[in-house]
Scaffold this motif. Structure first.
Motif, PDB file in Angstrom:
ATOM      1  N   ASN A  69      84.544 -19.636 -42.352  1.00 36.43           N
ATOM      2  CA  ASN A  69      85.874 -19.740 -42.966  1.00 36.43           C
ATOM      3  C   ASN A  69      86.249 -18.630 -43.941  1.00 36.43           C
ATOM      4  OD1 ASN A  69      86.812 -22.027 -41.605  1.00 36.43           O
ATOM      5  ND2 ASN A  69      85.470 -23.314 -42.850  1.00 36.43           N
TER       6      ASN A  69
ATOM      7  N   CYS B 281      84.157 -17.334 -51.893  1.00 35.64           N
ATOM      8  CA  CYS B 281      82.885 -17.992 -51.559  1.00 35.64           C
ATOM      9  C   CYS B 281      81.868 -17.047 -50.900  1.00 35.64           C
ATOM     10  CB  CYS B 281      83.173 -19.176 -50.633  1.00 35.64           C
ATOM     11  SG  CYS B 281      81.680 -20.088 -50.182  1.00 35.64           S
TER      12      CYS B 281
ATOM     13  N   CYS C 129      86.503 -18.340 -47.172  1.00 42.34           N
ATOM     14  CA  CYS C 129      87.367 -18.590 -48.334  1.00 42.34           C
ATOM     15  C   CYS C 129      87.127 -17.408 -49.285  1.00 42.34           C
ATOM     16  CB  CYS C 129      86.991 -19.907 -49.006  1.00 42.34           C
ATOM     17  SG  CYS C 129      87.191 -21.303 -47.879  1.00 42.34           S
TER      18      CYS C 129
ATOM     19  N   CYS D 127      78.921 -20.634 -42.158  1.00 41.96           N
ATOM     20  CA  CYS D 127      80.353 -20.943 -42.272  1.00 41.96           C
ATOM     21  C   CYS D 127      81.174 -19.770 -41.749  1.00 41.96           C
ATOM     22  CB  CYS D 127      80.708 -21.222 -43.730  1.00 41.96           C
ATOM     23  SG  CYS D 127      82.417 -21.744 -43.893  1.00 41.96           S
TER      24      CYS D 127
HETATM   25  S1  SF4 Z   1      84.128 -22.839 -49.575  1.00 36.38           S
HETATM   26 FE1  SF4 Z   1      82.590 -21.469 -48.622  1.00 36.38          FE
HETATM   27  S2  SF4 Z   1      81.294 -22.840 -47.420  1.00 36.38           S
HETATM   28 FE2  SF4 Z   1      83.185 -23.970 -47.892  1.00 36.38          FE
HETATM   29  S3  SF4 Z   1      84.545 -23.584 -46.151  1.00 36.38           S
HETATM   30 FE3  SF4 Z   1      85.015 -22.007 -47.662  1.00 36.38          FE
HETATM   31  S4  SF4 Z   1      83.704 -20.250 -47.091  1.00 36.38           S
HETATM   32 FE4  SF4 Z   1      82.873 -22.050 -46.036  1.00 36.38          FE
END
Ligand code: SF4
Length: 457
Positions: free
Chosen positions: A150, A155, A152, A148
């Motif tokens: 992203n 996470c 977040c 991933c």
């Molecule tokens: S919650 Fe975790 S796995 Fe899902 S998009 Fe965000 S960083 Fe990626």
């Protein structure tokens, strides 16, 4: 190889389950066989999850017990916790091998030589080309990628699994074709963020040509009787093009899991989610409008009886309560989101700080009791909206994929909209067919918040 049997314990999400299926197939290819008792197996693998503290704690429970009851086993840890230094330190005397999931493909050498090879995250999805030993004969998870991008703020996944890497469309489509030919009834495409898929062969060049909408279209064109699902989607990558394709694909089930995580813009920003709550609601409205129109059109086209139910799209979500700094007013916005969207199901988690993430630097200032109160408040709304949504099913006929029999002898399964349905065993005595893995028509006679009871038609 001196090891003959293996046992795999999987903790966490669908992706971990799918990873374990590939590890199992790999062991079998090496001539090993599955041993159901983890205290007797030569090799025990824990596919771990670090998304919540509770999942991590299960590993601290399993490892010492396995090593006590089965001291000669070769114990391997893979998955989210395999690269966490604090976990390694805590369990260092009890674990024989720590192996990032992307390195599973080299596991034979590692078991034989007890070598820790360098992390090969550069190709963290090469192992997905291993053939899987699917745990079901009619439902299969097909991973389309791993990792991933992203980040977040709460996470661990981008740290545990690395950056996004995707399989080629050709290998995914071939895997699905093989499953459909083999009689599989339900295929779920999985990745951490399916809707940012790009054909693995094109990642370096023109990557836009073959994205998730096209992949769905091509899989939908495969002839056969099967349902198609996908998980998980990120709201920021849910494009209009994708919604149009979802609305068009007839194999695709009328269920979308779209994690909101919070209903307040300031909290979403602190979570680094990359969308506003207004955008999220607009997506839900578009999905509902376009998919429900498709369902009604299909029913008109096939001229089904009036009792055939055009089950509306069901929407499920993930939510974190008690994120650092989440005020009562901000939480009220999440409660408002629940009332407005009327989710069919929500997976609500109390925030717990995860080592290595950005949010771990924030003060975890919402007391445990308050997190629990917020979780319960959302559950209360969810129960009400889910029950209200399910009322529409009463006396209607729906298609159900039968997944098993419970301890009372009742068949149970899922609708296309992801609703659990149980079939009364009194009625089954007259019908002795083995329904496992079959599509059946069921008339719903009783509903609850998260389940229904029905009769075979
Ligand atoms: S919650 Fe975790 S796995 Fe899902 S998009 Fe965000 S960083 Fe990626």
């Amino acid at each position: 190889m001196k090891y003959h049997t293996y046992n795999i314990i999987t903790i966490g999400c669908q992706m971990n389950k799918s990873d374990s299926e590939r590890i199992a197939a790999y062991f079998e290819e090496q001539g090993m066989r599955e041993e159901e008792d983890k205290y007797r197996a030569d090799v025990v693998v824990l596919t771990t999850c670090g998304v919540r503290q509770s999942a991590e704690d299960r590993v601290y429970g399993f490892v010492p017990r396995i090593k006590k009851e089965n001291p000669s086993c070769f114990l391997i840890i893979t998955g989210c916790l395999s690269e966490r230094n604090d976990v390694k330190k805590r369990l260092k005397d009890k674990v024989d091998l720590w192996i990032p999931i992307g390195d599973i493909i080299n596991i034979k050498n590692q078991i034989t030589n007890k070598l820790q090879i360098p992390n090969s995250k550069q190709d963290n999805c090469g192992y997905l080309e291993l053939e899987a030993k699917y745990s079901s004969k009619f439902k299969a998870f097909v991973p389309i990628g791993n990792g991933c991008n992203n980040y977040c703020s709460y996470c661990v996944v981008p740290y545990a699994r690395g950056r996004e890497k995707y399989r080629s469309a050709e290998t995914i489509i071939n895997e699905v074709k093989g499953l459909v030919r083999g009689g599989y009834r339900e295929i779920t495409l999985i990745a951490q963020n399916v809707n940012s898929y790009i054909d693995g062969r094109q990642q370096a060049a023109d990557s836009r040509k073959f994205g998730f909408p096209r992949l769905l279209n091509e899989i939908d064109d495969i002839p056969g009787e099967f349902w198609l699902r996908f998980a998980t989607s990120h709201p920021k990558d849910m494009s209009d093009e994708l919604i149009d394709v979802i609305a068009k694909c007839e194999h695709l089930c009328e269920h979308v899991h779209l994690p909101a995580q919070a209903g307040d813009n300031a909290v979403l920003k602190a979570m680094n989610r990359g969308y506003t709550i207004e955008h999220y609601i607009e997506l839900i409205n578009n999905l509902r409008r376009k998919i429900n129109t498709r369902i009604n059109r299909a029913i008109n086209r096939t001229n089904k009886s009036r009792n055939y139910f055009a089950a509306p799209l069901s929407i499920t979500t993930d939510i974190i309560v008690g994120f650092p700094g989440e005020t009562k007013e901000q939480f009220v916005n999440t409660a408002k989101l629940f009332k407005e969207v009327k989710f069919d199901m929500a997976y609500i988690a109390q925030y717990s700080p995860r080592p290595g993430t950005a949010a771990v630097k924030l003060v975890d200032d919402v007391p445990k009791q308050e997190k629990k109160r917020r979780e319960e408040a959302l559950m209360k709304i969810l129960r009400k909206t889910a029950l209200e949504n399910n009322k529409k099913y009463i006396k209607k006929t729906v298609e159900v994929l039968i997944e098993g029999k419970n301890k009372h002898g009742d068949w149970y399964g899922m609708t296309r909209t992801n609703k659990n349905v149980r079939i009364d065993s009194r009625q089954q005595t007259a019908d002795s067919r083995n329904l496992l893995g079959q599509f059946v028509n069921v008339k719903i006679i009783e509903i609850r918040e998260f389940g229904m009871r029905g009769e075979l038609i």
